[in-house]
Design a protein around this motif. Structure first.
Motif, PDB file in Angstrom:
ATOM      1  N   PHE A  71      57.652  79.183 -44.860  1.00 29.86           N
ATOM      2  CA  PHE A  71      57.742  79.222 -46.317  1.00 29.86           C
ATOM      3  C   PHE A  71      57.323  80.580 -46.874  1.00 29.86           C
ATOM      4  N   GLU A  72      56.312  81.183 -46.285  1.00 30.06           N
ATOM      5  CA  GLU A  72      55.883  82.499 -46.754  1.00 30.06           C
ATOM      6  C   GLU A  72      56.943  83.566 -46.463  1.00 30.06           C
ATOM      7  N   SER A  73      57.597  83.490 -45.310  1.00 31.20           N
ATOM      8  CA  SER A  73      58.596  84.505 -44.974  1.00 31.20           C
ATOM      9  C   SER A  73      59.897  84.328 -45.748  1.00 31.20           C
ATOM     10  N   GLU A  74      60.188  83.127 -46.190  1.00 31.56           N
ATOM     11  CA  GLU A  74      61.428  82.859 -46.917  1.00 31.56           C
ATOM     12  C   GLU A  74      61.261  82.907 -48.432  1.00 31.56           C
ATOM     13  N   SER A  75      60.085  83.287 -48.911  1.00 25.47           N
ATOM     14  CA  SER A  75      59.823  83.350 -50.347  1.00 25.47           C
ATOM     15  C   SER A  75      60.010  84.765 -50.852  1.00 25.47           C
ATOM     16  N   PHE A  76      60.109  84.886 -52.163  1.00 21.43           N
ATOM     17  CA  PHE A  76      60.139  86.206 -52.759  1.00 21.43           C
ATOM     18  C   PHE A  76      59.122  86.236 -53.893  1.00 21.43           C
ATOM     19  N   PRO A  77      58.495  87.395 -54.102  1.00 20.58           N
ATOM     20  CA  PRO A  77      57.472  87.465 -55.145  1.00 20.58           C
ATOM     21  C   PRO A  77      58.104  87.446 -56.533  1.00 20.58           C
ATOM     22  N   THR A 127      64.663  64.088 -44.771  1.00 19.69           N
ATOM     23  CA  THR A 127      65.078  64.778 -43.558  1.00 19.69           C
ATOM     24  C   THR A 127      64.147  64.478 -42.396  1.00 19.69           C
ATOM     25  N   PHE A 128      62.859  64.464 -42.652  1.00 21.33           N
ATOM     26  CA  PHE A 128      61.896  64.203 -41.581  1.00 21.33           C
ATOM     27  C   PHE A 128      61.862  62.738 -41.163  1.00 21.33           C
ATOM     28  N   MET A 129      61.974  61.818 -42.134  1.00 23.05           N
ATOM     29  CA  MET A 129      61.732  60.402 -41.866  1.00 23.05           C
ATOM     30  C   MET A 129      62.999  59.553 -41.885  1.00 23.05           C
ATOM     31  N   GLY A 130      64.109  60.122 -42.332  1.00 25.24           N
ATOM     32  CA  GLY A 130      65.344  59.357 -42.439  1.00 25.24           C
ATOM     33  C   GLY A 130      65.355  58.511 -43.694  1.00 25.24           C
ATOM     34  N   GLY A 131      66.530  58.109 -44.109  1.00 29.13           N
ATOM     35  CA  GLY A 131      66.675  57.272 -45.288  1.00 29.13           C
ATOM     36  C   GLY A 131      66.760  58.090 -46.553  1.00 29.13           C
ATOM     37  N   SER A 132      66.618  57.391 -47.669  1.00 28.45           N
ATOM     38  CA  SER A 132      66.715  58.011 -48.982  1.00 28.45           C
ATOM     39  C   SER A 132      65.434  57.719 -49.757  1.00 28.45           C
ATOM     40  N   PHE A 133      64.882  58.737 -50.389  1.00 30.20           N
ATOM     41  CA  PHE A 133      63.644  58.602 -51.153  1.00 30.20           C
ATOM     42  C   PHE A 133      63.875  59.072 -52.579  1.00 30.20           C
ATOM     43  N   ALA A 162      66.925  71.609 -51.654  1.00 23.88           N
ATOM     44  CA  ALA A 162      66.058  72.689 -51.159  1.00 23.88           C
ATOM     45  C   ALA A 162      65.052  72.150 -50.146  1.00 23.88           C
ATOM     46  N   GLY A 163      64.439  71.014 -50.455  1.00 22.06           N
ATOM     47  CA  GLY A 163      63.470  70.411 -49.534  1.00 22.06           C
ATOM     48  C   GLY A 163      64.119  69.995 -48.221  1.00 22.06           C
ATOM     49  N   ALA A 164      65.321  69.427 -48.294  1.00 26.65           N
ATOM     50  CA  ALA A 164      66.040  69.017 -47.085  1.00 26.65           C
ATOM     51  C   ALA A 164      66.398  70.229 -46.233  1.00 26.65           C
ATOM     52  N   ARG A 165      66.834  71.295 -46.872  1.00 24.79           N
ATOM     53  CA  ARG A 165      67.200  72.513 -46.133  1.00 24.79           C
ATOM     54  C   ARG A 165      65.975  73.080 -45.403  1.00 24.79           C
ATOM     55  N   ALA A 166      64.842  73.108 -46.071  1.00 22.42           N
ATOM     56  CA  ALA A 166      63.613  73.596 -45.438  1.00 22.42           C
ATOM     57  C   ALA A 166      63.224  72.707 -44.258  1.00 22.42           C
ATOM     58  N   ALA A 167      63.330  71.393 -44.436  1.00 20.91           N
ATOM     59  CA  ALA A 167      62.953  70.462 -43.370  1.00 20.91           C
ATOM     60  C   ALA A 167      63.884  70.584 -42.165  1.00 20.91           C
ATOM     61  N   VAL A 168      65.162  70.820 -42.390  1.00 20.61           N
ATOM     62  CA  VAL A 168      66.108  71.018 -41.283  1.00 20.61           C
ATOM     63  C   VAL A 168      65.682  72.230 -40.461  1.00 20.61           C
ATOM     64  N   TYR A 169      65.345  73.310 -41.149  1.00 19.17           N
ATOM     65  CA  TYR A 169      64.905  74.509 -40.441  1.00 19.17           C
ATOM     66  C   TYR A 169      63.624  74.227 -39.656  1.00 19.17           C
ATOM     67  N   LEU A 170      62.671  73.538 -40.279  1.00 18.93           N
ATOM     68  CA  LEU A 170      61.404  73.252 -39.596  1.00 18.93           C
ATOM     69  C   LEU A 170      61.611  72.360 -38.376  1.00 18.93           C
ATOM     70  N   LYS A 171      62.541  71.412 -38.456  1.00 17.43           N
ATOM     71  CA  LYS A 171      62.828  70.564 -37.290  1.00 17.43           C
ATOM     72  C   LYS A 171      63.394  71.400 -36.144  1.00 17.43           C
ATOM     73  N   ALA A 221      60.743  64.742 -51.892  1.00 11.67           N
ATOM     74  CA  ALA A 221      61.608  63.642 -51.461  1.00 11.67           C
ATOM     75  C   ALA A 221      62.641  64.119 -50.441  1.00 11.67           C
ATOM     76  N   GLY A 222      63.221  65.297 -50.668  1.00 12.98           N
ATOM     77  CA  GLY A 222      64.204  65.847 -49.729  1.00 12.98           C
ATOM     78  C   GLY A 222      63.614  66.108 -48.354  1.00 12.98           C
ATOM     79  N   MET A 223      62.383  66.601 -48.330  1.00  9.61           N
ATOM     80  CA  MET A 223      61.721  66.825 -47.046  1.00  9.61           C
ATOM     81  C   MET A 223      61.468  65.495 -46.341  1.00  9.61           C
ATOM     82  N   MET A 224      60.998  64.510 -47.084  1.00 13.69           N
ATOM     83  CA  MET A 224      60.737  63.196 -46.481  1.00 13.69           C
ATOM     84  C   MET A 224      62.020  62.579 -45.952  1.00 13.69           C
TER      85      MET A 224
END
Length: 160
Positions: A14-20, A131-137, A52-61, A126-129
């Motif tokens: 997250f720190e490397s993909e952020s911009f100030p 992607t990580f946990m499956g289903g819809s939140f 955005a949350g789902a995209r981040a979680a895909v990368y983290l997985k 919710a998007g991260m959850m």
């Protein structure tokens, strides 16, 4: 992989993909968007946050492995929030529900509103959850600092 290693890798992403961006600039931009949200932008904010949350979680997985536990999911989400100086006060995570209490939400900082304003943040969680946990939140901000609350508090429930 150990919790500390998961945390450091997730936070590093997250720190490397952020911009100030100065808080005052973001605050002004976002407060103007919130004023327009009466025209139906709320759903767009949540959906954009979810993507955005789902995209981040895909990368983290990909970075951490596909078989992340519920505790690993919690660690990744905390790392994401803390990478953006969002202080996690409380985080309860179950299979179908999460309660997340945050101080210092960038979306509520310096804004006064009658309605909760942290829709993109709730969507991202919710998007991260999903992607990580499956289903819809679905996220719901039940308390918001912009509305006079002490914290920004999210309930994120699995859709049945």
């Amino acid at each position: 992989m150990k919790e500390g290693e998961i945390y450091e890798k997730a936070k590093g992403y997250f720190e490397s993909e952020s911009f100030p961006l100065p808080k005052s600039v973001f605050r002004e931009f976002y407060s103007q968007l919130i004023k327009l949200s009466g025209f139906g932008l709320g759903g767009i904010f949540v959906l954009s946050g979810k993507k955005a949350g789902a995209r981040a979680a895909v990368y983290l997985k990909k970075l951490l492995g596909e078989n992340l536990t519920q505790d690993d999911t919690k660690t990744c989400i905390i790392a994401a929030l803390q990478a953006y100086n969002q202080k996690v006060i409380e985080f309860n995570l179950e299979d179908n529900f999460a309660l997340i209490k945050i101080d210092n939400s960038i979306f509520a900082d310096g804004i006064t509103s009658k309605k909760p304003v942290c829709l993109p943040l709730g969507g991202s969680l919710a998007g991260m959850m999903e992607t990580f946990m499956g289903g819809s939140f679905e996220p719901k901000e039940i308390e918001c600092k912009a509305c006079g609350g002490q914290y920004c508090v999210f309930e994120i429930k699995r859709k049945s």
